[in-house]
Scaffold this active site. Sequence first.
Site, PDB file in Angstrom:
ATOM      1  N   CYS A  53       0.830  -1.211   0.000  1.00 44.99           N
ATOM      2  CA  CYS A  53       0.000   0.000   0.000  1.00 44.99           C
ATOM      3  C   CYS A  53       0.866   1.263   0.000  1.00 44.99           C
ATOM      4  O   CYS A  53       1.858   1.358   0.707  1.00 44.99           O
ATOM      5  CB  CYS A  53      -0.923  -0.007   1.216  1.00 44.99           C
ATOM      6  SG  CYS A  53      -2.038   1.401   1.240  1.00 44.99           S
ATOM      7  N   CYS A  57       0.537   4.767   6.893  1.00 46.43           N
ATOM      8  CA  CYS A  57      -0.087   4.612   8.212  1.00 46.43           C
ATOM      9  C   CYS A  57       0.888   3.861   9.146  1.00 46.43           C
ATOM     10  O   CYS A  57       1.267   2.714   8.839  1.00 46.43           O
ATOM     11  CB  CYS A  57      -1.400   3.843   8.100  1.00 46.43           C
ATOM     12  SG  CYS A  57      -2.454   4.463   6.765  1.00 46.43           S
ATOM     13  N   CYS A  60       0.440   0.173  10.304  1.00 44.56           N
ATOM     14  CA  CYS A  60      -0.032  -0.860   9.381  1.00 44.56           C
ATOM     15  C   CYS A  60       1.086  -1.679   8.735  1.00 44.56           C
ATOM     16  O   CYS A  60       1.977  -1.133   8.086  1.00 44.56           O
ATOM     17  CB  CYS A  60      -0.891  -0.220   8.296  1.00 44.56           C
ATOM     18  SG  CYS A  60      -1.629  -1.467   7.206  1.00 44.56           S
ATOM     19  N   CYS A  97     -16.669  -9.049   5.501  1.00 40.81           N
ATOM     20  CA  CYS A  97     -15.936  -7.805   5.244  1.00 40.81           C
ATOM     21  C   CYS A  97     -14.694  -8.116   4.421  1.00 40.81           C
ATOM     22  O   CYS A  97     -13.944  -9.034   4.760  1.00 40.81           O
ATOM     23  CB  CYS A  97     -15.482  -7.163   6.553  1.00 40.81           C
ATOM     24  SG  CYS A  97     -16.792  -6.998   7.762  1.00 40.81           S
ATOM     25  N   CYS A 129     -19.396  -5.874   3.467  1.00 43.61           N
ATOM     26  CA  CYS A 129     -18.673  -4.641   3.800  1.00 43.61           C
ATOM     27  C   CYS A 129     -17.353  -4.640   3.036  1.00 43.61           C
ATOM     28  O   CYS A 129     -16.726  -5.691   2.868  1.00 43.61           O
ATOM     29  CB  CYS A 129     -18.418  -4.572   5.300  1.00 43.61           C
ATOM     30  SG  CYS A 129     -17.562  -3.064   5.811  1.00 43.61           S
ATOM     31  N   CYS A 189     -19.141   2.364   8.266  1.00 37.45           N
ATOM     32  CA  CYS A 189     -18.456   1.654   9.340  1.00 37.45           C
ATOM     33  C   CYS A 189     -17.210   2.488   9.602  1.00 37.45           C
ATOM     34  O   CYS A 189     -16.321   2.551   8.741  1.00 37.45           O
ATOM     35  CB  CYS A 189     -18.099   0.240   8.888  1.00 37.45           C
ATOM     36  SG  CYS A 189     -17.035  -0.617  10.065  1.00 37.45           S
ATOM     37  N   ARG A 261     -18.164  -2.324  17.509  1.00 36.86           N
ATOM     38  CA  ARG A 261     -17.499  -3.605  17.199  1.00 36.86           C
ATOM     39  C   ARG A 261     -16.135  -3.708  17.867  1.00 36.86           C
ATOM     40  O   ARG A 261     -15.272  -2.850  17.660  1.00 36.86           O
ATOM     41  CB  ARG A 261     -17.350  -3.744  15.670  1.00 36.86           C
ATOM     42  CG  ARG A 261     -16.632  -5.029  15.245  1.00 36.86           C
ATOM     43  CD  ARG A 261     -16.779  -5.304  13.754  1.00 36.86           C
ATOM     44  NE  ARG A 261     -18.188  -5.314  13.408  1.00 36.86           N
ATOM     45  CZ  ARG A 261     -18.781  -4.476  12.560  1.00 36.86           C
ATOM     46  NH1 ARG A 261     -18.077  -3.586  11.919  1.00 36.86           N
ATOM     47  NH2 ARG A 261     -20.078  -4.551  12.351  1.00 36.86           N
TER      48      ARG A 261
END
Length: 327
Positions: A53, A57, A60, A97, A129, A189, A261
């Site tokens: 990616c 972040c 991550c 998801c 999702c 979400c 959640r």
Amino acid sequence: MNTRHDWSQEEILALLREPLLDLLWQAQRVRRAAAPDQGVLLASLLSVKTGGCEEDCAYCPQSLHHSADVGGRPELDVEAVLSRARAAREAGAQRFCMGWAWREIRDGAPFDAMLAMVRGVRDLGMEACVTAGMVTDRQAERLAEAGLTAYNHNLDTSAEHYGQIISTRTYQDRLDTLMRVRAAGIQLCCGGILGLGETLDDRAALLRVLACLDPHPESVPINTLVAVEGTPLEDHAPVDPLDLVRMVAVARILMPHSRVRLSAGREQLSREAQILCLLAGADSFFYGDSLLTTSNPAVEADQALLAAAGLRPSAPAATPVAGAPAS
Ligand code: SAM
Ligand code: DTB
Ligand code: SF4
């Protein structure tokens, strides 16, 4: 119940600082008034495109910028994803998801495959999702047309702390995507992560942004950092489980009708800490042996957890009649 969208930072901070048992009592009262008979929503997670990616972040393992980048797993095709969705349904999940380690969705074959996956999951009678980064208005509309139930896009932390964690996009980019998703009629979400080095003020500020959205996000995932080796946050100290309990309880009080959640980090929690989170008003968790790249409690352990807490899953995914479209 009076659902508010005008919470102040001071009100939220005061809630986060309440004596724990008073906070739990309030959260449980809100939960029972808002959704007395609702069970726990079980959501299974699958990484369709893993690693590589472009975003940075700090938490991550899928970022190209960190040595932990877990790239190299093949991108899954539609049939592989749907067979995992079927297995998740058999195990009792209501929501499926799917994650893509992308900065943003780009039009083309991978996006067309995503739409086919959404249609396929809905045809199985499950909620679908997707989490795949930023979207344009048209992409959000196409996802809605495919029947997408919800789009996951987390704010992660406060606007003030955000720059310490991510430099390749802004908080406003995130908010813009949320608005596009909502405008297309897809549920939101949206939640955050504890353990990013944030202060109590940052936690309150994140909750304020979420609770001032009107309507509230339909799902609010509360993650605790999974400190993965090779990410800049690898040495971060674990979050005190009671801080998670407080965060869940305040989210419940502020957003009475949202699904709150329990998300990443549940493997680090004792059974009793998880039950306290359920008492604090959590009414969903990720269900299945893995999250995106890290592990999650085993299905058998989660079945035992629900039994120990005396809770049941919310209505199971319907098995659709062959040939009938999912509603
Ligand atoms: N790339 C998309 C995006 O960022 O929106 C979708 C995938 S991304 C992995 C989904 C979410 O997982 C992030 O927003 C973050 O909240 C959460 N996450 C990622 N790594 C994590 C970690 N190590 N610990 C806790 N949560 C994490
Ligand atoms: C969310 O808030 N947490 C999930 C889901 N939404 C996409 C992802 C957690 C990822 C944890 C780290 C990993 O497994 O890579
Ligand atoms: Fe990319 Fe999402 Fe990971 Fe950020 S959280 S690096 S956007 S996969």
